[in-house]
Design a protein around this motif. Sequence first.
Motif, PDB file in Angstrom:
ATOM      1  N   ILE A   1      -9.640   2.536   4.928  1.00 58.45           N
ATOM      2  CA  ILE A   1      -8.293   3.071   4.832  1.00 58.45           C
ATOM      3  C   ILE A   1      -8.393   4.576   5.000  1.00 58.45           C
TER       4      ILE A   1
ATOM      5  N   GLN B   1      -1.274  -3.127 -10.227  1.00 56.36           N
ATOM      6  CA  GLN B   1      -2.083  -2.364  -9.294  1.00 56.36           C
ATOM      7  C   GLN B   1      -3.454  -3.018  -9.146  1.00 56.36           C
TER       8      GLN B   1
ATOM      9  N   ILE C   1       0.862  -1.177   0.000  1.00 56.97           N
ATOM     10  CA  ILE C   1       0.000   0.000   0.000  1.00 56.97           C
ATOM     11  C   ILE C   1       0.898   1.227   0.000  1.00 56.97           C
ATOM     12  N   THR C   2       0.724   2.096  -1.000  1.00 58.65           N
ATOM     13  CA  THR C   2       1.633   3.227  -1.175  1.00 58.65           C
ATOM     14  C   THR C   2       0.864   4.512  -1.452  1.00 58.65           C
ATOM     15  N   SER C   3       1.553   5.623  -1.278  1.00 59.27           N
ATOM     16  CA  SER C   3       1.053   6.936  -1.695  1.00 59.27           C
ATOM     17  C   SER C   3       2.224   7.753  -2.199  1.00 59.27           C
TER      18      SER C   3
ATOM     19  N   ILE D   1      -3.946   6.874  -3.179  1.00 58.28           N
ATOM     20  CA  ILE D   1      -3.398   5.672  -2.542  1.00 58.28           C
ATOM     21  C   ILE D   1      -3.495   4.521  -3.537  1.00 58.28           C
TER      22      ILE D   1
ATOM     23  N   LEU E   1      -4.592   1.613   7.876  1.00 58.35           N
ATOM     24  CA  LEU E   1      -5.774   0.784   7.728  1.00 58.35           C
ATOM     25  C   LEU E   1      -6.565   0.807   9.031  1.00 58.35           C
TER      26      LEU E   1
ATOM     27  N   SER F   1       0.981  -5.230   3.811  1.00 47.40           N
ATOM     28  CA  SER F   1      -0.153  -5.634   4.628  1.00 47.40           C
ATOM     29  C   SER F   1      -0.781  -6.881   4.022  1.00 47.40           C
TER      30      SER F   1
ATOM     31  N   VAL G   1      -2.869   0.207  -4.178  1.00 45.57           N
ATOM     32  CA  VAL G   1      -2.657  -1.132  -3.615  1.00 45.57           C
ATOM     33  C   VAL G   1      -2.082  -1.999  -4.719  1.00 45.57           C
TER      34      VAL G   1
END
Length: 466
Positions: free
Chosen positions: A53, A30, A9-11, A20, A47, A320, A22
């Motif tokens: 989220i 993705q 999980i990134t931003s 965001i 989370l 996660s 996943v």
Amino acid sequence: MSDSVEVAITSEASGQFWSIGVWDITTGSQLMAYKSGGVIASHSLCLVGSDYIVGAELTKPLLHVWPINSAEPSHDLRTVCPGIVGALAVSPDGKYVVAGVAEKIHVWQLEAGRLLCVATRHFQPVTCIRFMEDGSHFASAGQDGMVLVWYLGDLVAQDGVRYDPVHTFQSHYLPVKDVFVGNGGSKSRIVSVSVDGTCRVYDFSSGKLLLSLILDGMNLTAVTADVLESTLFLGSNCGDILSIDLQDRPRHVEHHVSEKERESVFKGHTKAVTALSSSQNAIELLSGSADETVRLWHIESKQCLRTIQHKGAVNNAFISFIPPQIFAEKLKPSVVMHRLLRVTDVDNENLTINLATNVNEKAFEPFSLSLEDGSFDLVPSYSAAGEADNTEVARGVEDLKKENLALFKYATEKIFQEFSNDESTGGQQSLVDISLCVENVKQGKPNITPVRDHFKKKEKKKLRCK
């Protein structure tokens, strides 16, 4: 989608196409993109159980909440915070959220949205907040170089006493960039890294400094450990990720990392490492960097397995387990969330009720009715778009007053209609007396003697007739 049970999980700092992402760490594809949340600040993506989220926007005092199966945030749960959030953490059970706003720590109860307390012990803005595995304690770090350990039970007790941390660590002399909290409850270890080039390892139970790693000429920006907590991974401003074996030969409390030890490094990033996270199988390491890439590493060989390209600097990246409802058509949440309140009701014990009034017959404008010391005060509440317009609020209040007055007149006529039809000689006089009683009540002088006397006279007349 592959058979992997874990996702990344990134931003990123651009926020052009999504806020965001996943990702499948096995294939690099993705799986989900959460949009319309702007740029999520570093250390401010969490989370909530496996159902939601939440992320704090970088340049605005907003918290956005996405149902785990929806690409768009929930407008009912979007929260206006007291200020821009610099760090965010949610308890493992999904019941409490802790946010660092400037140098203050705010604690909310998610089910009711109540702000339970505001603790101030840092002297400069909070940069990172991490919960322990059991959720009983959390650690906060700041630009003042301090690392504080808090007992959550003290902060939610609302007993009006001074909020004091369990431990106060002041070993760093420059801002702390990241904190890692190990597993094991009271036997946990807390690891912090700073731009002063040091990594400190503390024992939670005793509050003692166990190890101080000094890396001359290197600013440390991120830290994590493997699932066994036998190896530390330290991210630096130059892009290198160092691997430190905690089971190596006996050391003194203060240890200068040698050039030979610095050879055990993951090389690939060209700019500062911003986030680190290890997988539960103790095989893979995930890293995010300001060079706009997220990399997956094989820990034993230190080889890069996969690179996920982003459009901007990576602010958050962690591994996660796959949320079970991420592809569900209808979300069945196991945790309850409410929009967070901006002020605490601990001191004055206010009762807040959400109302709605029709303004200009076009839209419903929300209000909060606060009860304090027996008096009612109608104040606007914060909606998703911000504060309610004062003019519209005043107009809505006037409409409410007119409707209440009309209802009062109608009820008065119906209730006392029998007095106007009384054929006795005192009927008209009784109606006049009751009208005076109503005027007294409206003027704040509750005198109901005329009404009481009228009913006594009617009862005596009925008895005489019998």
